[in-house]
Write an enzyme that holds these catalytic residues in place. Sequence first.
Site, PDB file in Angstrom:
ATOM      1  CG  ASP A  34      -2.069   0.995   1.186  1.00  0.00           C
ATOM      2  OD1 ASP A  34      -3.278   0.439   1.190  1.00  0.00           O
ATOM      3  OD2 ASP A  34      -1.860   2.275   1.203  1.00  0.00           O
ATOM      4  CB  ILE A  35       1.467   4.058  -2.352  1.00  0.00           C
ATOM      5  CG1 ILE A  35      -0.099   4.213  -2.645  1.00  0.00           C
ATOM      6  CG2 ILE A  35       2.361   3.424  -3.533  1.00  0.00           C
ATOM      7  CD1 ILE A  35      -0.115   5.476  -3.888  1.00  0.00           C
ATOM      8  CB  VAL A  98     -10.963   4.924  -0.996  1.00  0.00           C
ATOM      9  CG1 VAL A  98     -10.418   5.804  -1.943  1.00  0.00           C
ATOM     10  CG2 VAL A  98     -11.643   5.321   0.216  1.00  0.00           C
ATOM     11  CG  HIS A 103      -8.630  -3.025  -1.684  1.00  0.00           C
ATOM     12  ND1 HIS A 103      -9.522  -2.563  -2.349  1.00  0.00           N
ATOM     13  CD2 HIS A 103      -8.640  -2.323  -0.536  1.00  0.00           C
ATOM     14  CE1 HIS A 103     -10.212  -1.224  -1.920  1.00  0.00           C
ATOM     15  NE2 HIS A 103      -9.310  -1.322  -0.547  1.00  0.00           N
ATOM     16  CG  PHE A 104      -9.243  -9.017   1.773  1.00  0.00           C
ATOM     17  CD1 PHE A 104      -9.897  -9.278   0.688  1.00  0.00           C
ATOM     18  CD2 PHE A 104     -10.097  -9.215   3.006  1.00  0.00           C
ATOM     19  CE1 PHE A 104     -11.092  -9.759   0.489  1.00  0.00           C
ATOM     20  CE2 PHE A 104     -11.154 -10.071   2.879  1.00  0.00           C
ATOM     21  CZ  PHE A 104     -12.050 -10.149   1.523  1.00  0.00           C
TER      22      PHE A 104
HETATM   23  P1  AMP Z   1      -9.901   1.592   0.763  1.00  0.00           P
HETATM   24  O1  AMP Z   1     -10.088   2.718   1.590  1.00  0.00           O
HETATM   25  O2  AMP Z   1     -10.060   0.154   1.612  1.00  0.00           O
HETATM   26  O3  AMP Z   1     -10.428   1.756  -0.554  1.00  0.00           O
HETATM   27  O4  AMP Z   1      -8.345   1.398   0.673  1.00  0.00           O
HETATM   28  C1  AMP Z   1      -7.756   1.712  -0.553  1.00  0.00           C
HETATM   29  C2  AMP Z   1      -6.190   1.540  -0.334  1.00  0.00           C
HETATM   30  O5  AMP Z   1      -5.543   1.771  -1.428  1.00  0.00           O
HETATM   31  C3  AMP Z   1      -5.598   2.687   0.654  1.00  0.00           C
HETATM   32  O6  AMP Z   1      -4.988   2.106   1.708  1.00  0.00           O
HETATM   33  C4  AMP Z   1      -4.604   3.515  -0.176  1.00  0.00           C
HETATM   34  O7  AMP Z   1      -3.474   3.691   0.498  1.00  0.00           O
HETATM   35  C5  AMP Z   1      -4.153   2.403  -1.283  1.00  0.00           C
HETATM   36  N1  AMP Z   1      -3.707   2.760  -2.612  1.00  0.00           N
HETATM   37  C6  AMP Z   1      -4.394   3.826  -3.284  1.00  0.00           C
HETATM   38  N2  AMP Z   1      -3.667   4.034  -4.366  1.00  0.00           N
HETATM   39  C7  AMP Z   1      -2.571   3.041  -4.624  1.00  0.00           C
HETATM   40  C8  AMP Z   1      -1.641   2.599  -5.285  1.00  0.00           C
HETATM   41  N3  AMP Z   1      -1.546   3.083  -6.509  1.00  0.00           N
HETATM   42  N4  AMP Z   1      -0.887   1.593  -4.939  1.00  0.00           N
HETATM   43  C9  AMP Z   1      -0.989   0.873  -3.682  1.00  0.00           C
HETATM   44  N5  AMP Z   1      -1.955   1.264  -2.772  1.00  0.00           N
HETATM   45  C10 AMP Z   1      -2.650   2.471  -3.269  1.00  0.00           C
END
Ligand code: AMP
Length: 141
Positions: A34-35, A98, A103-104
């Site tokens: 996760d970035i 978001v 995803h987990f």
């Molecule tokens: P959620 O709120 O459960 O939908 O989590 C989305 C996650 O995606 C968040 O923890 C972000 O930090 C992560 N995220 C967003 N863009 C990227 C990316 N390009 N690469 C890796 N993680 C990402």
Amino acid sequence: MAAYDPKNIFAAILKGQLPSHKVYEDELTYAFMDIMPRAEGHVLVIPKAPSRNILDMEPEDLAAVARTIKKVALAARETFKADGITILQANESAGGQVVFHTHFHVLPRWNGVPLRPAAQEVEKPDVLAAQAEQLRKALDG
Ligand code: AMP
């Protein structure tokens, strides 16, 4: 519920159109850093097949993702000397989601250390690359 949008960022990562720090991959699943980590070593595990979240996901893909989560969780515990692991997963905006490709979150945890807020700070690519390499080694070993 809205339809799956094939232009979401995790679909782009799966197609190699966006970079990611790969931790693990098999026929049905992909795991990457996760970035904006909420903990050191925060990994995301996703199915390769398209779905928004577990509400429209095929049970076979959910089972495959569960197997990968277990592998990554054990590797993360060993790599980061974690006291525990938190698994988080959100469904739809109301559920805190978001990005709309299932995803987990696999989050290493240490006694007394709270999770950071979501989407707070982008981690340096070299830090994520080093963590991904450590996790890949643990998963190979
Ligand atoms: P959620 O709120 O459960 O939908 O989590 C989305 C996650 O995606 C968040 O923890 C972000 O930090 C992560 N995220 C967003 N863009 C990227 C990316 N390009 N690469 C890796 N993680 C990402």
